[in-house]
Design an enzyme around this catalytic site. Structure first.
Site, PDB file in Angstrom:
ATOM      1  N   GLY A  46       0.835  -1.190   0.000  1.00  0.00           N
ATOM      2  CA  GLY A  46       0.000   0.000   0.000  1.00  0.00           C
ATOM      3  C   GLY A  46       0.868   1.237   0.000  1.00  0.00           C
ATOM      4  O   GLY A  46       2.016   1.208   0.467  1.00  0.00           O
ATOM      5  N   GLN A  51       3.030  10.042   0.853  1.00  0.00           N
ATOM      6  CA  GLN A  51       4.301   9.322   1.001  1.00  0.00           C
ATOM      7  C   GLN A  51       5.241   9.548  -0.179  1.00  0.00           C
ATOM      8  O   GLN A  51       6.430   9.235  -0.086  1.00  0.00           O
ATOM      9  CB  GLN A  51       4.052   7.814   1.147  1.00  0.00           C
ATOM     10  CG  GLN A  51       3.394   7.433   2.453  1.00  0.00           C
ATOM     11  CD  GLN A  51       3.221   5.942   2.551  1.00  0.00           C
ATOM     12  OE1 GLN A  51       2.252   5.398   2.035  1.00  0.00           O
ATOM     13  NE2 GLN A  51       4.168   5.265   3.185  1.00  0.00           N
ATOM     14  N   CYS A  94       5.473   0.156   7.493  1.00  0.00           N
ATOM     15  CA  CYS A  94       5.171   1.276   6.597  1.00  0.00           C
ATOM     16  C   CYS A  94       6.434   1.649   5.831  1.00  0.00           C
ATOM     17  O   CYS A  94       7.517   1.713   6.419  1.00  0.00           O
ATOM     18  CB  CYS A  94       4.706   2.471   7.435  1.00  0.00           C
ATOM     19  SG  CYS A  94       4.333   3.936   6.465  1.00  0.00           S
ATOM     20  N   LEU A  95       6.284   1.919   4.541  1.00  0.00           N
ATOM     21  CA  LEU A  95       7.447   2.268   3.722  1.00  0.00           C
ATOM     22  C   LEU A  95       8.069   3.590   4.177  1.00  0.00           C
ATOM     23  O   LEU A  95       9.226   3.853   3.886  1.00  0.00           O
ATOM     24  CB  LEU A  95       7.056   2.345   2.239  1.00  0.00           C
ATOM     25  CG  LEU A  95       6.638   1.006   1.601  1.00  0.00           C
ATOM     26  CD1 LEU A  95       6.129   1.232   0.186  1.00  0.00           C
ATOM     27  CD2 LEU A  95       7.779   0.011   1.616  1.00  0.00           C
ATOM     28  N   HIS A 136      -4.817   1.687   6.952  1.00  0.00           N
ATOM     29  CA  HIS A 136      -3.481   2.281   7.111  1.00  0.00           C
ATOM     30  C   HIS A 136      -3.273   3.411   6.091  1.00  0.00           C
ATOM     31  O   HIS A 136      -2.805   4.499   6.443  1.00  0.00           O
ATOM     32  CB  HIS A 136      -2.438   1.162   6.932  1.00  0.00           C
ATOM     33  CG  HIS A 136      -1.011   1.597   6.987  1.00  0.00           C
ATOM     34  ND1 HIS A 136      -0.127   1.142   7.944  1.00  0.00           N
ATOM     35  CD2 HIS A 136      -0.284   2.430   6.184  1.00  0.00           C
ATOM     36  CE1 HIS A 136       1.064   1.692   7.750  1.00  0.00           C
ATOM     37  NE2 HIS A 136       0.997   2.473   6.674  1.00  0.00           N
ATOM     38  N   GLU A 137      -3.636   3.165   4.836  1.00  0.00           N
ATOM     39  CA  GLU A 137      -3.406   4.176   3.785  1.00  0.00           C
ATOM     40  C   GLU A 137      -4.344   5.375   3.958  1.00  0.00           C
ATOM     41  O   GLU A 137      -3.942   6.517   3.735  1.00  0.00           O
ATOM     42  CB  GLU A 137      -3.563   3.560   2.390  1.00  0.00           C
ATOM     43  CG  GLU A 137      -2.618   2.401   2.074  1.00  0.00           C
ATOM     44  CD  GLU A 137      -1.174   2.644   2.471  1.00  0.00           C
ATOM     45  OE1 GLU A 137      -0.711   3.805   2.437  1.00  0.00           O
ATOM     46  OE2 GLU A 137      -0.496   1.670   2.838  1.00  0.00           O
ATOM     47  N   HIS A 140      -2.991   7.729   6.395  1.00  0.00           N
ATOM     48  CA  HIS A 140      -1.953   8.617   5.851  1.00  0.00           C
ATOM     49  C   HIS A 140      -2.561   9.913   5.314  1.00  0.00           C
ATOM     50  O   HIS A 140      -1.954  10.979   5.407  1.00  0.00           O
ATOM     51  CB  HIS A 140      -1.202   7.944   4.692  1.00  0.00           C
ATOM     52  CG  HIS A 140      -0.034   7.091   5.121  1.00  0.00           C
ATOM     53  ND1 HIS A 140       1.059   7.605   5.773  1.00  0.00           N
ATOM     54  CD2 HIS A 140       0.217   5.775   4.961  1.00  0.00           C
ATOM     55  CE1 HIS A 140       1.934   6.624   5.997  1.00  0.00           C
ATOM     56  NE2 HIS A 140       1.446   5.499   5.525  1.00  0.00           N
TER      57      HIS A 140
HETATM   58 ZN    ZN Z   1       2.308   3.654   5.591  1.00  0.00          ZN
END
Ligand code: ZN
Length: 193
Positions: A46, A51, A94-95, A136-137, A140
């Site tokens: 995701g 991000q 998370c990236l 989660h996304e 963000h």
């Molecule tokens: Zn994330």
């Protein structure tokens, strides 16, 4: 399609509320395509527009099918959770917080409504990992990171370890230590630009 730089925890855009998309144009379609490519290559399941440095309400979420090969990538504009049911704990990463993991309580099932890239309304019913990724996304887009929701004692780094089958082991870390490490990464990235 191009890959984009993934912003790291400590960069202010990750804490901003992203703006609603009013018009789907070529630039937004390109952003979604680039996000899908960036997510695949990371690899991740995701990614949200903030991000990659764009404060707009757009996310991509990969859903792995029964045969692991085919990952369907949902590209969602202005996504919102319209129904949530149940609660389940699960490990999350998370990236934008590389190698960090933590346990987060999320809904077991969600229904998410959004616009697709073709501007048609879409409704996704998801459970398990896909529901978790969607929550989660969408977080963000509201400037929220999983560390805000994770059980404090559950935070851990992935440390490379050749002796372990997985190639890494988990080492407990405090939130303050983790934030300090990400701050150093942000400063390093800034110095290279
Ligand atoms: Zn994330």
């Amino acid at each position: 399609m191009a890959t984009r730089r993934i912003y790291i925890c400590g960069e202010p855009i990750l804490r901003k509320k992203a703006r609603r998309v009013r018009q789907v144009d070529g630039e937004l379609i390109e952003l979604l395509d680039d996000m899908a490519k960036t997510m695949r290559e990371a690899p991740g399941i995701g990614l949200a527009a903030p991000q990659v440095g764009e404060s707009v309400r757009a996310i991509v979420v990969g859903e792995v099918g029964d045969d692991d090969e085919d990952m369907v990538i949902h590209k969602l504009i202005n996504p919102r959770i319209v129904e949530a049911e149940g609660e389940v704990e699960g490990g999350e990463g998370c990236l934008s917080l590389p190698t960090l993991q933590g346990i987060v309580l999320r809904p077991q099932q969600v229904v998410v409504e959004a616009l697709g890239p073709d501007e048609e309304p879409v409704s996704i019913e998801a459970e398990g990992w896909t529901a978790r990724a969607l929550c989660h996304e969408i977080d963000h887009l509201n400037g929220k990171l999983f560390i805000d929701r994770a059980e404090r004692d559950s935070l851990a780094w992935m440390i490379p370890d050749e002796d372990d089958e997985s190639g890494y082991r988990l080492q407990s870390v405090s939130l303050a230590e983790a934030l300090a490490m990400f701050q150093r990464l942000v400063e390093k990235a800034g110095a290279e630009n």
